[in-house]
Motif scaffolding. Structure first.
Motif, PDB file in Angstrom:
ATOM      1  N   THR A 290     -57.560 -68.418 -14.803  1.00  0.00           N
ATOM      2  CA  THR A 290     -58.372 -69.407 -15.501  1.00  0.00           C
ATOM      3  C   THR A 290     -59.708 -68.765 -15.849  1.00  0.00           C
ATOM      4  N   VAL A 291     -60.064 -68.799 -17.117  1.00  0.00           N
ATOM      5  CA  VAL A 291     -61.308 -68.198 -17.571  1.00  0.00           C
ATOM      6  C   VAL A 291     -62.446 -69.171 -17.278  1.00  0.00           C
ATOM      7  N   THR A 292     -63.430 -68.698 -16.507  1.00  0.00           N
ATOM      8  CA  THR A 292     -64.518 -69.576 -16.078  1.00  0.00           C
ATOM      9  C   THR A 292     -65.849 -69.221 -16.724  1.00  0.00           C
ATOM     10  N   GLY A 293     -65.930 -68.104 -17.400  1.00  0.00           N
ATOM     11  CA  GLY A 293     -67.174 -67.705 -18.040  1.00  0.00           C
ATOM     12  C   GLY A 293     -66.947 -66.485 -18.896  1.00  0.00           C
ATOM     13  N   SER A 294     -68.017 -65.930 -19.402  1.00  0.00           N
ATOM     14  CA  SER A 294     -67.914 -64.748 -20.247  1.00  0.00           C
ATOM     15  C   SER A 294     -67.392 -63.571 -19.439  1.00  0.00           C
ATOM     16  N   HIS A 295     -66.171 -63.159 -19.736  1.00  0.00           N
ATOM     17  CA  HIS A 295     -65.515 -62.044 -19.056  1.00  0.00           C
ATOM     18  C   HIS A 295     -65.409 -62.273 -17.556  1.00  0.00           C
ATOM     19  N   ILE A 296     -65.233 -63.530 -17.163  1.00  0.00           N
ATOM     20  CA  ILE A 296     -65.004 -63.863 -15.758  1.00  0.00           C
ATOM     21  C   ILE A 296     -63.770 -64.757 -15.678  1.00  0.00           C
ATOM     22  N   ALA A 297     -62.845 -64.413 -14.799  1.00  0.00           N
ATOM     23  CA  ALA A 297     -61.623 -65.204 -14.638  1.00  0.00           C
ATOM     24  C   ALA A 297     -61.101 -65.024 -13.226  1.00  0.00           C
ATOM     25  N   GLU A 298     -60.339 -65.993 -12.776  1.00  0.00           N
ATOM     26  CA  GLU A 298     -59.784 -65.927 -11.428  1.00  0.00           C
ATOM     27  C   GLU A 298     -58.513 -66.753 -11.377  1.00  0.00           C
ATOM     28  N   GLY A 299     -57.596 -66.331 -10.496  1.00  0.00           N
ATOM     29  CA  GLY A 299     -56.379 -67.111 -10.333  1.00  0.00           C
ATOM     30  C   GLY A 299     -55.391 -66.442  -9.411  1.00  0.00           C
ATOM     31  N   PRO A 300     -54.306 -67.161  -9.077  1.00  0.00           N
ATOM     32  CA  PRO A 300     -53.341 -66.649  -8.107  1.00  0.00           C
ATOM     33  C   PRO A 300     -52.285 -65.759  -8.740  1.00  0.00           C
ATOM     34  N   LEU A 301     -51.738 -64.874  -7.918  1.00  0.00           N
ATOM     35  CA  LEU A 301     -50.456 -64.279  -8.265  1.00  0.00           C
ATOM     36  C   LEU A 301     -49.395 -65.353  -8.047  1.00  0.00           C
ATOM     37  N   LEU A 302     -48.348 -65.317  -8.856  1.00  0.00           N
ATOM     38  CA  LEU A 302     -47.305 -66.335  -8.780  1.00  0.00           C
ATOM     39  C   LEU A 302     -46.122 -65.818  -7.967  1.00  0.00           C
ATOM     40  N   PRO A 303     -45.399 -66.704  -7.306  1.00  0.00           N
ATOM     41  CA  PRO A 303     -44.254 -66.266  -6.493  1.00  0.00           C
ATOM     42  C   PRO A 303     -43.133 -65.707  -7.336  1.00  0.00           C
ATOM     43  N   GLY A 304     -42.220 -65.001  -6.659  1.00  0.00           N
ATOM     44  CA  GLY A 304     -41.079 -64.410  -7.350  1.00  0.00           C
ATOM     45  C   GLY A 304     -41.429 -63.067  -7.947  1.00  0.00           C
ATOM     46  N   THR A 305     -40.452 -62.483  -8.616  1.00  0.00           N
ATOM     47  CA  THR A 305     -40.685 -61.185  -9.252  1.00  0.00           C
ATOM     48  C   THR A 305     -39.913 -61.110 -10.550  1.00  0.00           C
ATOM     49  N   ILE A 306     -40.537 -60.493 -11.539  1.00  0.00           N
ATOM     50  CA  ILE A 306     -39.880 -60.242 -12.813  1.00  0.00           C
ATOM     51  C   ILE A 306     -40.327 -58.871 -13.289  1.00  0.00           C
ATOM     52  N   SER A 307     -39.678 -58.354 -14.313  1.00  0.00           N
ATOM     53  CA  SER A 307     -40.139 -57.112 -14.922  1.00  0.00           C
ATOM     54  C   SER A 307     -40.175 -57.299 -16.431  1.00  0.00           C
ATOM     55  N   PHE A 308     -41.275 -56.860 -17.017  1.00  0.00           N
ATOM     56  CA  PHE A 308     -41.434 -56.877 -18.459  1.00  0.00           C
ATOM     57  C   PHE A 308     -41.732 -55.463 -18.926  1.00  0.00           C
ATOM     58  N   MET A 309     -41.266 -55.134 -20.113  1.00  0.00           N
ATOM     59  CA  MET A 309     -41.609 -53.845 -20.680  1.00  0.00           C
ATOM     60  C   MET A 309     -43.122 -53.745 -20.832  1.00  0.00           C
TER      61      MET A 309
ATOM     62  N   ARG B 146     -46.605 -59.486   6.195  1.00  0.00           N
ATOM     63  CA  ARG B 146     -46.000 -59.327   4.870  1.00  0.00           C
ATOM     64  C   ARG B 146     -46.108 -60.578   3.995  1.00  0.00           C
ATOM     65  N   PRO B 147     -47.320 -61.056   3.771  1.00  0.00           N
ATOM     66  CA  PRO B 147     -47.475 -62.232   2.895  1.00  0.00           C
ATOM     67  C   PRO B 147     -46.994 -61.925   1.482  1.00  0.00           C
ATOM     68  N   GLY B 148     -46.456 -62.949   0.825  1.00  0.00           N
ATOM     69  CA  GLY B 148     -45.923 -62.792  -0.524  1.00  0.00           C
ATOM     70  C   GLY B 148     -47.015 -62.812  -1.573  1.00  0.00           C
ATOM     71  N   PRO B 149     -46.632 -62.632  -2.827  1.00  0.00           N
ATOM     72  CA  PRO B 149     -47.628 -62.568  -3.900  1.00  0.00           C
ATOM     73  C   PRO B 149     -48.492 -63.819  -4.005  1.00  0.00           C
ATOM     74  N   GLU B 150     -47.917 -64.991  -3.686  1.00  0.00           N
ATOM     75  CA  GLU B 150     -48.682 -66.233  -3.816  1.00  0.00           C
ATOM     76  C   GLU B 150     -49.852 -66.298  -2.836  1.00  0.00           C
ATOM     77  N   ALA B 151     -49.900 -65.392  -1.848  1.00  0.00           N
ATOM     78  CA  ALA B 151     -51.019 -65.346  -0.903  1.00  0.00           C
ATOM     79  C   ALA B 151     -52.169 -64.484  -1.421  1.00  0.00           C
ATOM     80  N   PHE B 152     -52.039 -63.930  -2.617  1.00  0.00           N
ATOM     81  CA  PHE B 152     -53.050 -63.053  -3.188  1.00  0.00           C
ATOM     82  C   PHE B 152     -53.678 -63.705  -4.421  1.00  0.00           C
ATOM     83  N   ARG B 153     -54.927 -63.335  -4.672  1.00  0.00           N
ATOM     84  CA  ARG B 153     -55.641 -63.824  -5.845  1.00  0.00           C
ATOM     85  C   ARG B 153     -56.238 -62.645  -6.607  1.00  0.00           C
TER      86      ARG B 153
END
Length: 419
Positions: A253-272, A389-396
């Motif tokens: 979520t963008v909160t200001g000029s060049h400032i943003a914060e948010g969670p990693l989402l659970p699960g895993t995918i791969s994109f090119m 071993r916390p999962g991705p959702e435990a990281f921001r």
């Protein structure tokens, strides 16, 4: 303004075999929607209606399916409506990613040829993930949306159908031939997003600012242009990746000029990877082994095979290794006697680590250069194991101007800076 016209008019209505495919696709789309609803992906009637309405087959003239191996490489068989209509249509409406291009070479689907090996460079992402991404981003009526990576155009069509004229969709694609085909399918189905050939890492200023930016490619770090083009309170959904091929999704979520914060989402995918974020060719592994050959060896606390674990935990372990050694990549070198030898290489600093299997089942590591790559990875894994071993959702993730960090709020030692 994004327009939709689900019912094709008389001038553009398909004829013959194409009309037959359209008719046969109706129950297949309904079955696909039912499948996705059963997975819990379709969280609203609007998204279910979009899946039931958008004709995916119009966006996938053909795709490649694995059909065996030759000379150690995968043989990729083209599947098209002309050559195998039933198989083509049934697969198109399965919840499957369809590979549509290798090595940037756009196929002629009227006379396609089988391929031996190659690197996929475009695909039609599985529908459940496409819908999940739009839903995770919180796409809603009235939004101005940027999609980075048009691909076949199917995802674009779903967004257009969901907004149904209440918002605007801009989709950009770096490959002009890919965009040309997607544009033909989109406009032929009655959708009218703004399309452009552009490098997605720069966003698209003519249509900014955006309420949502959703990337159908992966990036090593979030481009500053995306933050600059997102409205305050707007969201960016993308996949983080790197040269160890670790992946994690993040919703910022963008909160200001060049400032943003948010969670990693659970699960895993791969994109090119975005093409300018692809890993560089490292050269000959034997040359890199020369750098570490004179270094003292120690017993590795963690085996490099941990990078290969095909589990959700294993995939995130690879991503953490990538965070710890963000410019490293893996190369293998054939060695007499069948020993497993792996090299971690950092082309940005000239650092290297060589891990060699021992007769006792462990590994010895030798390291050289300004970065001790395997030390960095083992330190991260030790801290992660200690934390349970916390999962991705435990990281921001946090972005503050040019600094991009990922951290676990409860374990500050699990803090990493993106390259």
């Amino acid at each position: 303004m994004t327009g939709t016209r689900p019912d094709i008019d008389a001038d553009s209505a398909p004829h013959g075999a194409e009309a037959g495919a359209d008719a046969a696709a109706v129950p297949l789309r309904a079955a696909l929607a039912e499948n996705l609803a059963g997975q819990g992906v379709l969280d609203s009637p609007a998204w279910r209606s979009a899946v039931e309405t958008v004709p995916r087959h119009r966006f996938v003239a053909g795709f490649y399916a694995p059909s065996g191996h030759a000379d150690g490489l995968t043989v990729w068989e083209p599947v098209t409506a002309r050559a195998a209509p039933a198989r083509w249509l049934e697969t198109v409406y399965s919840d499957t990613t369809l590979i549509t291009q290798f090595d940037g070479d756009e196929p002629d689907w009227t006379h396609p040829a089988a391929r031996l090996g190659g690197a996929p460079t475009s695909s039609s992402t599985l529908p459940s993930l496409v819908v999940q991404m739009w839903a995770d981003a919180g796409l809603a009526d009235g939004h101005n949306v940027l999609e980075v990576g048009t691909g076949t155009g199917y995802s674009t069509a779903l967004a257009c159908q969901r907004l149904a004229g209440t918002g605007e969709v801009t989709s950009i694609e770096v490959d002009p031939r890919r965009l040309e085909q997607a544009a033909g399918a989109l406009y032929g189905c009655g959708y009218s997003p703004d399309l452009a050939v552009a490098d997605g890492l720069w966003g698209y200023w003519p249509s900014a600012p955006f309420d949502r930016i959703v990337a159908a490619c992966s990036v090593r770090r979030v481009p500053s242009a995306w933050l600059a083009q997102t409205t305050p309170g707007g969201r960016i959904l993308t996949t983080l990746s790197g040269w160890l091929y670790g992946y994690a999704r993040v919703l910022l979520t963008v909160t200001g000029s060049h400032i943003a914060e948010g969670p990693l989402l659970p699960g895993t995918i791969s994109f090119m990877a975005a093409r300018r974020h692809e890993r560089p060719a490292p050269g000959n592994p034997a040359h890199w082994a020369h750098l570490t050959s004179a270094s003292p060896a120690r017993e590795a606390r963690h085996a490099p095979t941990r990078l290969d674990e095909a589990t959700l935990t294993g995939f995130f372990a690879r991503f953490l290794a990538q965070l710890a050694a963000p410019n490293a990549q893996v190369a293998t070198q054939p060695v007499d006697g069948g020993r497993d030898v792996r090299h971690l290489l950092d082309v940005t600093t000239g650092s290297a680590a060589t891990l060699t299997a021992t007769t006792g089942g462990g590994y010895n590591v030798r390291q050289a250069g300004p970065r001790r790559l395997w030390d960095d990875i083992e330190t991260a894994w030790d801290a992660w194991d200690h934390a349970g071993r916390p999962g991705p959702e435990a990281f921001r993730m946090r972005i503050d101007q040019d600094r991009q960090t990922i951290t676990n709020p409860h374990f500050p030692e699990l803090t990493f800076t993106l390259p």
